[in-house]
Design a protein around this motif. Structure first.
Motif, PDB file in Angstrom:
ATOM      1  N   UNK A  53      48.120  50.202  37.543  1.00 28.93           N
ATOM      2  CA  UNK A  53      47.543  49.282  38.785  1.00 28.93           C
ATOM      3  C   UNK A  53      46.764  48.478  38.087  1.00 28.93           C
ATOM      4  N   UNK A  54      46.815  47.066  38.573  1.00 30.94           N
ATOM      5  CA  UNK A  54      45.973  46.024  38.297  1.00 30.94           C
ATOM      6  C   UNK A  54      45.367  45.292  39.563  1.00 30.94           C
ATOM      7  N   UNK A  55      43.987  45.288  39.554  1.00 23.59           N
ATOM      8  CA  UNK A  55      43.239  44.574  40.790  1.00 23.59           C
ATOM      9  C   UNK A  55      43.137  43.156  40.473  1.00 23.59           C
ATOM     10  N   UNK A  56      44.105  42.314  41.323  1.00 24.41           N
ATOM     11  CA  UNK A  56      44.151  41.022  40.810  1.00 24.41           C
ATOM     12  C   UNK A  56      43.055  40.168  41.747  1.00 24.41           C
ATOM     13  N   UNK A  57      42.505  40.795  42.543  1.00 24.79           N
ATOM     14  CA  UNK A  57      41.448  39.914  43.439  1.00 24.79           C
ATOM     15  C   UNK A  57      41.111  40.932  44.732  1.00 24.79           C
ATOM     16  N   UNK A  58      40.032  40.777  45.222  1.00 20.45           N
ATOM     17  CA  UNK A  58      38.888  39.762  44.853  1.00 20.45           C
ATOM     18  C   UNK A  58      38.135  40.356  43.402  1.00 20.45           C
ATOM     19  N   UNK A  59      37.318  39.317  42.921  1.00 23.02           N
ATOM     20  CA  UNK A  59      36.747  39.748  41.778  1.00 23.02           C
ATOM     21  C   UNK A  59      35.614  40.909  42.159  1.00 23.02           C
ATOM     22  N   UNK A  60      35.073  41.132  43.015  1.00 26.46           N
ATOM     23  CA  UNK A  60      34.128  42.021  43.292  1.00 26.46           C
ATOM     24  C   UNK A  60      34.800  43.383  43.688  1.00 26.46           C
ATOM     25  N   UNK A  61      35.985  43.581  43.745  1.00 25.37           N
ATOM     26  CA  UNK A  61      36.341  44.868  44.039  1.00 25.37           C
ATOM     27  C   UNK A  61      36.781  45.654  42.733  1.00 25.37           C
ATOM     28  N   UNK A  62      36.585  46.900  43.010  1.00 23.79           N
ATOM     29  CA  UNK A  62      36.738  47.803  42.062  1.00 23.79           C
ATOM     30  C   UNK A  62      37.714  49.119  42.519  1.00 23.79           C
ATOM     31  N   UNK A  63      38.389  49.670  41.221  1.00 24.65           N
ATOM     32  CA  UNK A  63      38.993  51.078  41.743  1.00 24.65           C
ATOM     33  C   UNK A  63      38.182  52.002  41.527  1.00 24.65           C
ATOM     34  N   UNK A  64      38.318  53.137  42.395  1.00 28.48           N
ATOM     35  CA  UNK A  64      37.812  54.496  42.117  1.00 28.48           C
ATOM     36  C   UNK A  64      38.583  55.546  42.634  1.00 28.48           C
ATOM     37  N   UNK A  65      38.297  56.851  42.300  1.00 29.94           N
ATOM     38  CA  UNK A  65      39.286  57.893  42.611  1.00 29.94           C
ATOM     39  C   UNK A  65      38.443  58.601  43.603  1.00 29.94           C
ATOM     40  N   UNK A  66      39.295  59.135  44.741  1.00 33.53           N
ATOM     41  CA  UNK A  66      38.847  59.904  45.796  1.00 33.53           C
ATOM     42  C   UNK A  66      39.757  61.186  45.920  1.00 33.53           C
ATOM     43  N   UNK A  67      39.307  62.441  46.203  1.00 34.81           N
ATOM     44  CA  UNK A  67      40.228  63.461  47.098  1.00 34.81           C
ATOM     45  C   UNK A  67      40.993  63.067  48.002  1.00 34.81           C
ATOM     46  N   UNK A  68      42.104  63.828  48.051  1.00 30.27           N
ATOM     47  CA  UNK A  68      42.824  63.523  49.712  1.00 30.27           C
ATOM     48  C   UNK A  68      42.138  64.450  50.641  1.00 30.27           C
TER      49      UNK A  68
END
Length: 634
Positions: free
Chosen positions: A562-577
């Motif tokens: 999974x690649x985050x192409x934008x916006x530049x200030x966004x980041x991935x994280x992980x949460x429980x369901x």
């Protein structure tokens, strides 16, 4: 004689709005006497005649494939001989449904084996089953599906085994069907007692009108006044649900409930055809002639459906596909159903409706039906769902199901904008499905407090999370653009109606690019600075890169990037369901074990374009990311 004019998406007298032109079809609701005048005398007359059973007997005895399958089917019947008859059991305090379905399955199997082979043991065991259910105190009319399915079982047993019963046995079966089924239904039609389903527009309509209608056809010559009135009501009210097959055959309750609704829809149409020689134009309601396209398109390569609404994700066969193939002369549908039963015994109606596709009347083999060469993508209007895939035959293909649709549809979750994804023989992006139907007010005022019903449990967006539902429960969102090309398939949904309290505009596009990666692009304009969540539910292990701009999902030795192409200030994280801290969290909900959420969280959003690229890693080379384009340019 009552005449109604039906239109695509609605009965003109009860017209629903549509962006598409109405396609009118005249349907006449006959008087009871006119219905009864067409009734074929004698038994059997439900689904097959004596001659048709005789033909099936020859086919099963002489066709190698059918003969092999029949041996397995018969073995399942032998097992029933050793089992105790069904008992009156309502384990959840609400539903006798499991018992009704067991009686129906057993009765159909035993009766069919008798029609093909003869043998008193099959009749005796069918009698034990029906006699036990005839002694029940009721067939649970407070949950009328139970009553309708049990009535269907008794109708088949009465009709197919009519000549095998003693007069006393016939009387017992008939009286039980009248007391617990048909007269109870007539009271519902006349007084409304337990009859809220009469004018419903979802699966309850087809199951109850269908099951009661089949029962009425079984006894129509013996109880003409009662059965004529029941049949008139079934013919009158079935279109209220059948209109929702228009215009393209999809079903807004999802693939699981498509199976249930069409099973009984086909039961009553097939029984009308066999017993009366007509279905009074019901099969001509717009969209119904296309509805067998729906299961193939929303079944993925890993044996799972796009299970939106309250449904499990297990894909499977449906014997009504054979009947639909017969009715509308579509061999591809028969071939699709054949793929599900080619190694197994099949069910009762696979033989009734399916044998003709493999054997001539003398049992000699004919060329089996072939799967049609279908396009790789399909948009189903009014249900507002899209299917896209990279291939039909490769089990490692990429498959995506994507929906907009109607949050008011029966069994809906608040899942507008959600999607699922298969690749590399694995489901990476999942829909959690239904929670426990017996949770307090699950279908009532507490429905939107349960995690699995809310948008935060789906692969979509949440704007300004709170105790509120998260999407407008009355929202209807359309697919505004669908494009099918050799290189790619893409669709854009306008989700603004779901978020209109907080958003000026929210649109989501999903594209399957070059057959090897999936782009999810969201364009959001909020009315005021807002918190925005993006969620993807997965059974995979998730490893987020240090910069937060990519994440690797792993299931065994298979990987999805999974690649985050934008916006530049966004980041991935992980949460429980599980529910967000700001959300309601009632007791008793399923725990969603083994599922995590790949998450993007943005604060103070006014306008943003979120772009996430999902790439199955099948080699060392990673495809390049596509150039950025606004959804308006897709």
């Amino acid at each position: 004689m009552n005449t109604f004019c039906f239109a695509r998406f609605g009965i003109l007298a009860l017209m629903t709005t549509s962006a598409f032109a109405a396609e009118k079809v005249e349907l006449t609701v006959p008087e009871p006497a006119a219905i009864l005048a067409r009734l074929k005398p004698g038994h059997p007359r439900l689904f097959a005649t004596s001659q048709e059973f005789a033909t099936l007997r020859t086919q099963v005895q002489n066709h190698p494939r059918l003969k092999t399958n029949w041996a397995k089917f018969r073995a399942d019947g032998e097992k029933i001989l050793t089992q105790e008859p069904s008992k009156y059991e309502i384990p959840d305090g609400k539903r006798l449904l499991a018992t009704s379905r067991r009686v129906l399955d057993r009765t159909g199997r035993l009766a069919l084996i008798y029609r093909i082979e003869g043998g008193q043991k099959w009749v005796d065991r069918a009698w034990a089953e029906l006699n036990a259910a005839a002694q029940f105190k009721d067939w649970n009319p407070s949950h009328f599906l139970d009553t309708a399915e049990m009535t269907t079982a008794f109708a088949i047993g009465y009709d197919w085994l009519y000549d095998a019963w003693t007069p006393e046995q016939r009387a017992t079966i008939k009286e039980a069907m009248l007391k617990h089924g048909l007269k109870t239904a007539l009271e519902a039609y006349r007084t409304g007692k337990n009859g809220w389903w009469v004018k419903s527009q979802h699966n309850w309509n087809q199951v109850v009108h269908g099951g009661i209608g089949v029962g009425a056809l079984a006894l129509a010559d013996e109880e003409p006044a009662l059965c004529g009135e029941l049949l008139q009501n079934a013919i009158k009210y079935l279109p209220l649900a059948m209109q929702h097959f228009g215009p393209d055959g999809a079903w807004n309750e999802g693939p699981g409930y498509w199976d249930y609704a069409t099973k009984y829809n086909v039961f009553i149409l097939a029984a009308l055809d066999s017993a009366l020689g007509t279905d009074y134009g019901l099969s001509g309601i717009p969209g119904f002639s296309q509805t067998a396209d729906f299961p193939p398109y929303f079944s993925g390569p890993v044996g799972k459906t796009f299970n939106y609404a309250d449904a499990g994700d297990k894909a499977g066969g449906a014997a009504q596909m054979f009947w639909l193939a017969n009715k509308f002369n579509n061999p591809g549908w028969a071939a699709w159903q054949n793929n599900w039963i080619e190694k197994g015994p099949g069910c009762t109606f696979d033989y009734i409706w399916g044998a003709r596709w493999f054997a001539n009347a003398d049992g000699s083999a004919k060329e089996p039906p072939q799967l049609a060469a279908l396009p790789l993508g399909r948009y189903f209007r009014e249900a507002e769902v899209v299917s896209m895939r990279s291939d039909w035959d490769d089990k490692n293909q990429i498959f995506v199901g994507f929906k907009a649709g109607d949050n008011k549809a029966n069994h809906s979750n608040l899942d507008l904008g959600s999607f699922v994804m298969d690749a590399l023989g694995t489901r990476w992006v999942v829909d959690l499905g239904a929670d426990n139907y017996n949770l307090p007010e699950y279908f009532g005022k507490k429905r939107w407090t349960y995690y699995r019903m809310r948008p935060e449990s789906h692969n979509t967006l949440v704007l300004n999370p709170s105790q509120e539902p998260g999407q407008d429960p009355k929202a209807f969102a359309r697919i505004t653009k669908f494009d099918l090309k050799d290189c790619c398939t893409s669709a854009v949904a306008d989700l603004t109606p779901a978020y209109q309290t907080d958003a000026q505009s929210i649109k989501r596009g999903i594209g399957l690019l070059d057959g090897n990666q999936v782009l999810v692009q969201d364009e959001v304009t909020a009315k005021a600075p807002s918190k925005l969540f993006w969620f993807l539910h997965t059974p995979a292990k998730i490893e987020v890169a240090e910069n937060g701009q990519s994440a690797t999902l792993s299931i065994g030795d298979k990987k999805l990037l999974a690649r985050l192409l934008g916006p530049t200030n966004a980041k991935f994280s992980v949460l429980d369901a599980k529910p967000l801290p700001t959300s309601p969290n009632p007791e008793g909900q399923k725990e969603n074990k083994g599922i995590q959420r790949l998450t993007i969280e943005l604060n103070d959003v006014t306008t943003t374009r979120l772009r996430v690229l999902l790439t199955p890693l099948s080699g060392t080379d990673i495809p390049a990311a596509p150039d950025e384009k606004a959804l308006a340019e897709w």
